[in-house]
Write an enzyme that holds these catalytic residues in place. Structure first.
Site, PDB file in Angstrom:
ATOM      1  N   CYS A  14       0.910  -1.275   0.093  1.00 31.51           N
ATOM      2  CA  CYS A  14      -0.003  -0.121  -0.007  1.00 31.51           C
ATOM      3  C   CYS A  14       0.967   1.494  -0.130  1.00 31.51           C
ATOM      4  O   CYS A  14       2.200   1.219  -0.194  1.00 31.51           O
ATOM      5  CB  CYS A  14      -1.263   0.188   1.130  1.00 31.51           C
ATOM      6  SG  CYS A  14      -0.405   0.028   2.770  1.00 31.51           S
ATOM      7  N   CYS A  69      -4.209  -0.461  -2.552  1.00 28.40           N
ATOM      8  CA  CYS A  69      -4.689   0.733  -2.459  1.00 28.40           C
ATOM      9  C   CYS A  69      -4.426   1.284  -4.164  1.00 28.40           C
ATOM     10  O   CYS A  69      -3.541   0.692  -4.804  1.00 28.40           O
ATOM     11  CB  CYS A  69      -4.247   1.756  -1.457  1.00 28.40           C
ATOM     12  SG  CYS A  69      -2.572   2.340  -1.827  1.00 28.40           S
ATOM     13  N   CYS A  90       3.317   0.872  -8.227  1.00 27.60           N
ATOM     14  CA  CYS A  90       3.953  -0.511  -7.947  1.00 27.60           C
ATOM     15  C   CYS A  90       5.182  -0.397  -8.679  1.00 27.60           C
ATOM     16  O   CYS A  90       5.274  -0.411 -10.155  1.00 27.60           O
ATOM     17  CB  CYS A  90       2.988  -1.753  -8.277  1.00 27.60           C
ATOM     18  SG  CYS A  90       3.851  -3.102  -7.728  1.00 27.60           S
TER      19      CYS A  90
END
Length: 144
Positions: free
Chosen positions: A11, A83, A90
């Site tokens: 996250c 999220c 990422c």
């Protein structure tokens, strides 16, 4: 020792949602999962997340807030973003890791307008329970 699927819960700040997911995976799925959590940035452990998890019988107070750089040498089977920000930001993980997104509301953001800690905790509890259900039902053998 049987093979365990290595999972990274990711996250934004590794302070709440990913910590909860790691805690539930360690508590409920230790037989088939080796769980880790990290954030795109490090925000530190959220005390209300620790409290909400303790209410559910899972102690995450010994976990620490990490960034993906702290786990750069690990190879994962699954990267699960929790999220939208983490999903969009990422980093690339080399290797065989399959990546999926399972978005959950951000308890600290929801709790900002809370008048009391109890009111704030209601948001943490709801998201905690949703994450628990996700971790319990996650099929480690599913196609990525």
């Amino acid at each position: 020792m049987p093979f365990k699927t290595k999972i990274l819960f990711l996250c934004t700040g590794n302070s709440c949602r990913s910590q909860m997911a790691e805690g539930f995976a360690r508590a409920l799925r230790s037989g088939d999962m080796e769980a880790y959590s990290a954030g795109v940035v490090r925000h530190g452990m959220n005390p209300l997340a620790v409290k909400a998890m303790a209410e559910a019988g899972v102690d995450i107070s010994g976990q620490s807030s990490k960034t993906v750089d702290d786990l750069a040498t690990k190879e994962f089977d699954w990267i699960i973003t929790l999220c939208g920000h983490a999903n969009e930001n990422c980093p690339y993980f080399p290797g065989k890791a399959r990546r999926i997104h399972a978005g959950f509301d951000d308890p600290p953001a929801l709790a900002k307008a809370a008048a009391t800690e109890e009111e704030a905790l209601a948001h943490y509890r709801r998201v905690r329970d949703e994450i628990k259900a996700f971790v319990q039902g996650f099929d480690i053998n599913a196609a990525g």
